[in-house]
Write a protein that holds these residues in place. Structure first.
Motif, mmCIF file in Angstrom:
data_model
loop_
_atom_site.group_PDB
_atom_site.id
_atom_site.type_symbol
_atom_site.label_atom_id
_atom_site.label_comp_id
_atom_site.label_asym_id
_atom_site.label_seq_id
_atom_site.Cartn_x
_atom_site.Cartn_y
_atom_site.Cartn_z
ATOM 1 N N ALA A 168 0.873 -1.173 0.000
ATOM 2 C CA ALA A 168 0.000 0.000 0.000
ATOM 3 C C ALA A 168 0.906 1.219 0.000
ATOM 4 C CB ALA A 168 -0.921 0.005 1.214
ATOM 5 N N ARG A 169 1.051 1.849 -1.140
ATOM 6 C CA ARG A 169 1.897 3.030 -1.264
ATOM 7 C C ARG A 169 1.213 4.247 -0.629
ATOM 8 N NH1 ARG A 169 5.646 3.629 -5.081
ATOM 9 N NH2 ARG A 169 4.760 5.645 -5.704
ATOM 10 N N ASP A 170 2.011 5.230 -0.243
ATOM 11 C CA ASP A 170 1.470 6.444 0.375
ATOM 12 C C ASP A 170 0.764 7.351 -0.626
ATOM 13 O OD1 ASP A 170 2.204 5.831 2.941
ATOM 14 O OD2 ASP A 170 4.059 6.989 2.905
ATOM 15 N N MET A 173 -1.016 4.550 -6.780
ATOM 16 C CA MET A 173 -1.038 3.099 -6.927
ATOM 17 C C MET A 173 -1.289 2.694 -8.384
ATOM 18 S SD MET A 173 -0.468 1.377 -4.075
ATOM 19 C CE MET A 173 -1.199 -0.246 -4.293
ATOM 20 N N ASN A 294 -3.660 6.745 -2.963
ATOM 21 C CA ASN A 294 -3.909 6.412 -1.560
ATOM 22 C C ASN A 294 -3.706 7.622 -0.646
ATOM 23 O OD1 ASN A 294 -4.428 3.751 -2.152
ATOM 24 N ND2 ASN A 294 -2.448 2.983 -1.443
ATOM 25 N N GLU A 298 -3.812 6.236 5.842
ATOM 26 C CA GLU A 298 -4.476 4.933 5.709
ATOM 27 C C GLU A 298 -3.529 3.893 5.130
ATOM 28 O OE1 GLU A 298 -7.185 7.491 7.110
ATOM 29 O OE2 GLU A 298 -6.085 7.892 5.239
ATOM 30 N N ALA A 299 -2.660 4.303 4.211
ATOM 31 C CA ALA A 299 -1.667 3.369 3.675
ATOM 32 C C ALA A 299 -0.701 2.920 4.772
ATOM 33 C CB ALA A 299 -0.903 4.017 2.531
ATOM 34 N N ARG A 303 0.087 -0.941 6.216
ATOM 35 C CA ARG A 303 1.422 -1.542 6.362
ATOM 36 C C ARG A 303 1.667 -2.018 7.789
ATOM 37 N NH1 ARG A 303 2.617 2.931 3.054
ATOM 38 N NH2 ARG A 303 3.578 4.076 4.789
ATOM 39 N N THR A 313 5.820 -5.782 3.693
ATOM 40 C CA THR A 313 5.117 -4.596 3.204
ATOM 41 C C THR A 313 6.058 -3.611 2.516
ATOM 42 O OG1 THR A 313 5.342 -3.437 5.320
ATOM 43 C CG2 THR A 313 3.381 -4.817 5.022
ATOM 44 N N GLU A 315 7.953 -1.372 -0.130
ATOM 45 C CA GLU A 315 7.334 -0.628 -1.227
ATOM 46 C C GLU A 315 7.797 -1.130 -2.582
ATOM 47 O OE1 GLU A 315 7.148 4.026 -2.612
ATOM 48 O OE2 GLU A 315 6.762 3.514 -0.523
ATOM 49 N N ALA A 335 -7.252 3.418 1.116
ATOM 50 C CA ALA A 335 -6.093 2.832 0.452
ATOM 51 C C ALA A 335 -6.511 1.661 -0.421
ATOM 52 C CB ALA A 335 -5.061 2.369 1.482
ATOM 53 N N ILE A 337 -4.931 -1.756 -2.078
ATOM 54 C CA ILE A 337 -3.911 -2.656 -1.555
ATOM 55 C C ILE A 337 -3.664 -3.778 -2.553
ATOM 56 C CG2 ILE A 337 -3.347 -4.207 0.357
ATOM 57 C CD1 ILE A 337 -5.717 -2.600 1.867
#
Length: 379
Positions: A168-170, A173, A294, A298-299, A303, A313, A315, A335, A337
């Motif tokens: 889950a990238r910040d 995505m 995302n 929440e990202a 993680r 997790t 990146e 997010a 995922i």
């Protein structure tokens, strides 16, 4: 963790869904199966949003969280040879939406059994993710006004990542995307006398080459963007220069400015090439999905929960593929995922006629859903 009998039953749901794939906004049987199971476990079930969508709710007041699974199949002829292969010619679950649905159902069963004391959970079984924008339709029809959520999350199996990976990238995505269709017209004629006709085929070929080079020449090397020509239709005989050709494809980007530049320059290239060949051209350019971005907080939560489960997790880069969950993330923090789902040995990718969701990762995704609900409602 999950009872082995419940996991086996979830796998059976998945295989049943795989046998009976349904395309976007046609998921009647799928929706009935989902609604029936949820009602049996005590969820408040609502149907009819975006035609075949199913929304279920449990709990009252307090913090609220939305969990989304897509339910539609693709117009692909299955070539897996599985015992539970598609029984509907020309349709198959080639993207794993059958697995996403079973995963969320397995989690829903446990969430209902354990109860929701503080806050509420909304399950969103969304139709028509593949090209038709079912998420957009659900939002436009009042998804979040009828079923308020503080945050919303979605999981997609990712065969490019090994099981045990959760990403889950910040920020970015998945890319935004548009489709285009270019109609080229000019004089047709005999192939032995090309000077008496216009260069419709030559124009189509030059456009295909020029358009795919467009991002490299018009966008900074630091700004992602891609144009792919995927279809050229023209001609009917060896000795005829046709009077019409159709060129189609897609464009992808992240930054809005890049999307604007691609659209503008695409039209310029088309008109320039057409004019150079003595032809006329018109462009139908349609932006379909925005970029899937995302929320950082929440990202980060995703993680942390993944790491607590022992998942990797770390990146990875974003994907230039697209996802209509973006419409939900445009409305609410949340997010998107990726759940690692690669198979050992032969590992067909998403949208392959040989693709089959990896059942081994189904309990992992369901366990994550349950933990995410607990954490969100404990806040």
């Amino acid at each position: 963790m999950f009872d082995s009998a419940h996991i086996a039953e979830a796998v059976a749901w998945r295989h049943d869904l795989h046998r009976h794939p349904e395309l976007g906004f046609q998921e009647e049987r799928t929706s009935k199966l989902i609604a029936g199971l949820l009602q049996g476990w005590g969820w408040q079930v609502h149907t009819g949003l975006a035609e075949t969508g199913v929304v279920a709710r449990l709990g009252e007041g307090g913090p609220s969280i939305g969990l989304r699974a897509d339910i539609d199949a693709l117009p692909i002829e299955e070539a897996t040879g599985l015992e539970y292969a598609s029984t509907h010619p020309g349709k198959m679950h080639a993207c794993g939406h059958d697995g996403h649905t079973a995963m969320l159902l397995l989690a829903a069963r446990r969430i209902a059994a354990e109860g929701v004391k503080d806050g509420n959970v909304t399950l969103i079984f969304q139709p028509a993710e593949e090209n038709d924008g079912g998420a957009r339709v659900m939002v436009e029809e009042g998804l979040f006004s009828k079923f308020p959520c503080d945050t919303v999350f979605g999981i997609h199996n990712w065969p490019g990542l090994a099981p045990g990976r959760l990403v889950a990238r910040d920020s970015e995505m998945m890319a935004a995307f548009a489709i285009f269709e270019i109609v080229i017209e000019g004089r047709g004629g005999h192939a032995a006398m090309p000077e008496q006709s216009d260069g419709v085929v030559a124009a189509a070929a030059r456009m295909a080459a020029a358009l795919q080079e467009l991002p490299a020449r018009r966008l900074s090397p630091l700004v992602p963007g891609v144009v792919s020509v995927t279809q050229i239709h023209t001609g009917s005989a060896f000795n005829v220069c046709p009077d019409r050709a159709v060129v189609s494809g897609t464009a992808r980007w992240f930054q809005p400015e890049a999307g604007d530049e691609i659209e503008k320059r695409l039209s310029e290239v088309v008109q320039g090439v057409a004019a150079a060949h003595g032809c006329r051209a018109r462009v139908d350019y349609q932006r379909r999905y925005p970029a899937t971005i995302n929320s950082a907080a929440e990202a980060a939560l995703v993680r942390r929960l993944g790491e607590a489960m022992g998942l990797d997790t770390g990146e990875t880069g974003p994907s230039m593929a697209s996802e209509d969950f973006a419409f939900m993330l445009n409305e609410k923090p949340g997010a998107y995922i990726w759940l690692g789902a690669a198979r050992e040995g032969d590992n067909p990718g998403l949208h392959s006629p040989h693709f089959n969701f990896n059942d081994d990762v189904l309990p992992t995704g369901s366990e994550f859903w349950v933990r995410l609900v607990r954490q969100a409602l404990a806040a």
